[in-house]
Scaffold this active site. Structure first.
Site, PDB file in Angstrom:
ATOM      1  N   ASP A  47      15.810 -19.837  -5.000  1.00 28.97           N
ATOM      2  CA  ASP A  47      15.242 -19.606  -6.319  1.00 28.97           C
ATOM      3  C   ASP A  47      16.228 -18.983  -7.298  1.00 28.97           C
ATOM      4  O   ASP A  47      15.865 -18.698  -8.446  1.00 28.97           O
ATOM      5  CB  ASP A  47      13.964 -18.766  -6.233  1.00 28.97           C
ATOM      6  CG  ASP A  47      14.040 -17.649  -5.214  1.00 28.97           C
ATOM      7  OD1 ASP A  47      15.107 -17.428  -4.621  1.00 28.97           O
ATOM      8  OD2 ASP A  47      13.002 -16.990  -4.986  1.00 28.97           O
TER       9      ASP A  47
ATOM     10  N   ASP B  21      18.340 -14.916  -1.495  1.00 27.09           N
ATOM     11  CA  ASP B  21      17.200 -15.179  -2.367  1.00 27.09           C
ATOM     12  C   ASP B  21      17.401 -14.451  -3.696  1.00 27.09           C
ATOM     13  O   ASP B  21      18.114 -13.443  -3.765  1.00 27.09           O
ATOM     14  CB  ASP B  21      15.929 -14.680  -1.678  1.00 27.09           C
ATOM     15  CG  ASP B  21      14.657 -15.135  -2.349  1.00 27.09           C
ATOM     16  OD1 ASP B  21      14.074 -16.147  -1.906  1.00 27.09           O
ATOM     17  OD2 ASP B  21      14.216 -14.475  -3.315  1.00 27.09           O
TER      18      ASP B  21
ATOM     19  N   HIS C 114       9.627 -10.377   1.899  1.00 21.50           N
ATOM     20  CA  HIS C 114       8.971  -9.262   1.195  1.00 21.50           C
ATOM     21  C   HIS C 114       7.960  -8.538   2.085  1.00 21.50           C
ATOM     22  O   HIS C 114       7.514  -7.442   1.722  1.00 21.50           O
ATOM     23  CB  HIS C 114       8.252  -9.760  -0.055  1.00 21.50           C
ATOM     24  CG  HIS C 114       9.160 -10.263  -1.124  1.00 21.50           C
ATOM     25  ND1 HIS C 114      10.220  -9.518  -1.596  1.00 21.50           N
ATOM     26  CD2 HIS C 114       9.169 -11.430  -1.814  1.00 21.50           C
ATOM     27  CE1 HIS C 114      10.849 -10.219  -2.537  1.00 21.50           C
ATOM     28  NE2 HIS C 114      10.245 -11.379  -2.668  1.00 21.50           N
TER      29      HIS C 114
ATOM     30  N   HIS D 173      15.258 -12.684  -5.163  1.00 20.07           N
ATOM     31  CA  HIS D 173      14.538 -11.415  -5.089  1.00 20.07           C
ATOM     32  C   HIS D 173      15.076 -10.569  -3.926  1.00 20.07           C
ATOM     33  O   HIS D 173      15.433 -11.103  -2.879  1.00 20.07           O
ATOM     34  CB  HIS D 173      13.041 -11.645  -4.859  1.00 20.07           C
ATOM     35  CG  HIS D 173      12.382 -12.511  -5.887  1.00 20.07           C
ATOM     36  ND1 HIS D 173      12.205 -13.868  -5.708  1.00 20.07           N
ATOM     37  CD2 HIS D 173      11.872 -12.212  -7.099  1.00 20.07           C
ATOM     38  CE1 HIS D 173      11.594 -14.361  -6.775  1.00 20.07           C
ATOM     39  NE2 HIS D 173      11.390 -13.386  -7.629  1.00 20.07           N
TER      40      HIS D 173
END
Length: 307
Positions: free
Chosen positions: A244, A163, A126, A165
């Site tokens: 995740d 991931d 990120h 995200h």
């Protein structure tokens, strides 16, 4: 050749406060599971160095790095945003996390190991060129990929992000480069609420609705990712390995299990074998249900190590 396991004890010193999901226990869960599964004895262990300013500047703006260094507290915790905070150990941990990807790239490019997994924190995907966010400070995977290009003269590097995200920072840093192809899947709508707009030609973003399970994920990989990766023929495959999206991770709403992570690793191993002499650098991103994280990383590493 073996699989390198790159980590450093400093990565446990980064602390964003009690009850924060991105916690030092994540690395302990991985180590404990590798030992329990008998995988630890098959790996080649390496201590991550600190990334240099030259290496960080390939992905980040100098004023950002200077401001981040100045923000590191001598005591207590300093919040950069509601989710992302620095403790006295954060700066060194982040330098080690970025340095792990650099070392892993060197190891696979030298032919010293077949591939590498970096068990590091804080995560990185990120982190934008001039902004820390989403638990991330330096974009570890972008730094590794750019090291392959700048230090080793690679002309085609693939970045694969599974991931839960979207890897917004990695996309921002690498978008528009002809020497990089990034493919990724992520839950949407979900933090950081990006990845669904008009993307650069070297970006393949695949949003997944909440509730998507292994079958849906595998269809995306098989029909969208793999053809693009084969066409690109990367000389190095870099993986943002977030776990995740696991069914047990209640921070998100996808339904992958260990077998799905093993399967996607097998597919990426074949891509790497075809055009990259097997070279893979995999770096830990998310994964916050500790048991599921440990089991998923073990499944991922077992395939990497061909065990």
């Amino acid at each position: 050749m073996t699989t390198a396991f790159v980590t450093h004890r400093d990565c446990r010193l980064h602390d964003m406060g009690a009850q924060h999901p991105e916690c030092p226990d994540r690395l302990d869960a991985i180590n404990d599971r590798l030992i329990a599964a008998g995988l630890d004895v098959h790996l080649e262990y390496h201590e991550a160095p600190q990334a240099s300013m030259e290496q960080l500047l390939r992905a980040h703006a100098r004023p950002y790095l200077e401001t981040l260094a100045d923000s590191a507290p001598q005591q207590g915790i300093v919040h950069l945003d509601p989710d992302t905070a620095m403790s006295p150990g954060t700066w060194n941990a982040a330098l080690r996390a970025a340095g792990a990807g650099v070392l892993a790239t060197d190891l696979v490019m030298q032919g010293q190991v077949a591939n590498a997994f970096c068990a590091v924190r804080p995560p990185g995907h990120h982190a934008e060129r001039a902004r820390a966010m989403g638990f991330c400070f330096f974009n570890n995977i972008a730094i590794a990929a750019l090291h392959g290009i700048e230090a080793w003269g690679l002309e085609r590097v693939a970045v694969v992000d599974f991931d839960v995200h979207h890897g917004n920072g990695t996309e921002q840093i690498l978008a528009g480069r002809e020497d990089v192809l990034m493919v990724g899947s992520f839950q949407h709508p979900f933090y950081p609420y990006s990845g669904t707009g008009h993307a650069a030609a070297n970006m393949l973003n695949v949003p997944l609705p909440a509730g998507t399970r292994g079958e849906g994920f595998r269809e995306v990989v098989g029909t969208l990712w793999l053809p693009r990766l084969r066409e690109f023929a990367p000389e190095l495959v870099c993986i943002s390995a977030g776990f995740d999206a696991h069914a047990e991770d209640d921070m998100a709403s996808l339904g992958l299990v260990e077998a799905d992570y093993a399967w996607v690793t097998e597919q990426l191993m074949r891509i790497a074998a075809d055009s990259a002499q097997g070279r893979i650098v995999s770096m830990l991103e998310g994964g916050y249900a500790l048991s599921a994280l440990g089991r998923s990383v073990a499944a991922h590493i077992k395939v990497l190590a061909d065990l």
